[in-house]
Design an enzyme around this catalytic site. Structure first.
Site, short mmCIF file in Angstrom:
data_model
loop_
_atom_site.label_atom_id
_atom_site.label_comp_id
_atom_site.label_asym_id
_atom_site.label_seq_id
_atom_site.Cartn_x
_atom_site.Cartn_y
_atom_site.Cartn_z
N GLY A 114 22.92 -18.75 -27.90
CA GLY A 114 23.73 -19.89 -27.17
C GLY A 114 24.66 -20.48 -28.28
O GLY A 114 25.50 -21.37 -28.04
N ARG A 128 29.70 -21.02 -27.43
CA ARG A 128 30.49 -22.36 -26.74
C ARG A 128 29.65 -23.72 -26.83
O ARG A 128 28.43 -23.85 -27.22
CB ARG A 128 30.46 -22.01 -25.18
CG ARG A 128 31.06 -20.85 -24.55
CD ARG A 128 30.72 -20.46 -23.39
NE ARG A 128 31.48 -21.49 -22.53
CZ ARG A 128 31.23 -21.45 -21.12
NH1 ARG A 128 30.53 -20.62 -20.49
NH2 ARG A 128 31.71 -22.61 -20.32
N SER A 155 25.07 -14.91 -27.22
CA SER A 155 25.13 -15.28 -25.87
C SER A 155 25.00 -14.03 -25.06
O SER A 155 25.28 -13.06 -25.77
CB SER A 155 26.12 -16.29 -25.54
OG SER A 155 27.53 -15.69 -25.58
N ASN A 195 19.15 -22.53 -29.23
CA ASN A 195 20.12 -23.35 -28.63
C ASN A 195 20.61 -22.98 -27.20
O ASN A 195 20.93 -23.59 -26.35
CB ASN A 195 21.54 -23.42 -29.21
CG ASN A 195 22.39 -24.31 -28.73
OD1 ASN A 195 22.39 -25.47 -28.35
ND2 ASN A 195 23.43 -23.55 -27.89
N SER A 205 16.56 -32.03 -25.62
CA SER A 205 17.42 -33.13 -25.18
C SER A 205 16.83 -34.17 -24.75
O SER A 205 15.52 -34.37 -25.09
CB SER A 205 17.81 -32.22 -23.64
OG SER A 205 18.23 -33.29 -22.64
N TYR A 254 14.74 -28.43 -15.81
CA TYR A 254 15.51 -28.62 -17.06
C TYR A 254 14.35 -29.80 -17.83
O TYR A 254 14.26 -29.37 -18.95
CB TYR A 254 16.80 -29.44 -16.94
CG TYR A 254 17.68 -29.62 -18.20
CD1 TYR A 254 18.17 -28.51 -18.79
CD2 TYR A 254 17.57 -30.66 -18.61
CE1 TYR A 254 18.94 -28.67 -19.95
CE2 TYR A 254 18.38 -31.11 -20.08
CZ TYR A 254 18.97 -29.89 -20.51
OH TYR A 254 19.59 -30.16 -21.61
N LYS A 298 12.44 -28.75 -21.26
CA LYS A 298 12.95 -29.42 -22.66
C LYS A 298 11.63 -30.25 -23.22
O LYS A 298 11.40 -30.13 -24.29
CB LYS A 298 13.95 -30.36 -22.35
CG LYS A 298 15.29 -29.58 -22.08
CD LYS A 298 15.48 -28.64 -23.29
CE LYS A 298 16.83 -28.02 -22.92
NZ LYS A 298 17.45 -27.12 -23.95
#
Length: 255
Positions: free
Chosen positions: A17, A20, A41, A94, A148, A161, A165
């Site tokens: 990842g 960006r 990516s 990432n 996160s 999510y 995480k």
């Protein structure tokens, strides 16, 4: 004496990842320290552009588009990096998603989207760790998982999510135990960051202000402010740090 410089000359860093947002900032931060960086990516054009950015800073790179949820693609990534460079010193996991179908109250969440989130955010991170494990042990390297604040506290309506995480933070701790002392494994847990993924939040004035009110630093982070702790954790300055989750959130979870 511990090396207090941030010199990654001749080292090889893989950033999933890495094309960006936070990942791109991490890619460019390592390239600025002299590292050879392989940012990847799923999108060919994004990978090519990120590779060119590394090369412009004098580093070597490879363009290998990779879907981390595809175990064959992950294996191919690390085989090609090893074939090219003969070593891997740092891997930054990432790559991550938070699709719209995985947002909302529990009873409204699409189970297939839950699975897709797990496959990328958690299963994909494990696949990359596994794929790079032997090389990292040989180099005495470092694995850094981008978690996160949702891996440390609960966030409503983001259940897949948050679950992935939290799992990534747990995976960080268990890998650190199994791979010590050869490989250091840590996580960075960003709060809200100014990237294209938070454009919608910042365009919603009420929501944006609500989040700023919860953040003692009174702003979202710049991607470079997440990249810097990642580079630190990969460096010799963090040589006695493993199994940790470094929260970089402007004080958000302390409110």
């Amino acid at each position: 004496m511990t090396d207090m410089t941030l010199d990654f000359s001749d080292q090889v860093v893989v950033v999933t990842g890495g094309t960006r947002g936070i990942g791109r900032a991490i890619t460019e931060a390592f390239a600025a320290t002299g590292a050879n960086v392989v940012p990847t990516s799923r999108t060919d054009a994004d990978v090519t552009e990120a590779v060119e950015a590394v090369q412009e800073q004098g580093g070597e790179s490879l363009a290998i588009p990779t879907d981390v949820s595809d175990k064959k693609a992950v294996k191919n990534l690390f085989v090609q990096v090893q074939d090219k460079f003969g070593r891997i010193d740092t891997v930054v996991n990432n790559a991550g998603i938070n699709p719209m179908g995985a947002l909302g109250r529990p009873e409204a969440i699409d189970v297939d989207e839950f699975d897709r989130t797990i496959n990328v955010n958690l299963r994909g991170a494990f696949a990359c760790a596994r794929g790079a494990g032997s090389a990292l042990q040989a180099s005495g390297g470092s694995l850094i998982n981008i978690a996160s604040v949702g891996g440390v506290v609960g966030i409503p309506r983001q259940h897949p999510y948050v679950a992935t995480k939290h799992g990534l933070v747990g995976l960080t701790k268990s890998l650190a135990l199994d791979w010590a002392p050869d490989v250091r494994v840590n996580a960075v847990a960003p709060g809200y960051v100014t990237t294209d993924l938070t454009d919608g939040i910042r365009e919603n004035e009420d929501l944006y202000q609500h989040l700023l009110d919860q953040t003692p630093m009174d702003r979202f982070a710049d991607p470079d402010e997440i990249a810097a702790p990642v580079v630190f954790l990969a460096s010799e300055m963090a040589s006695y740090i493993t199994g940790e989750c470094l929260v970089v959130d402007g004080g958000w979870i302390t409110e």
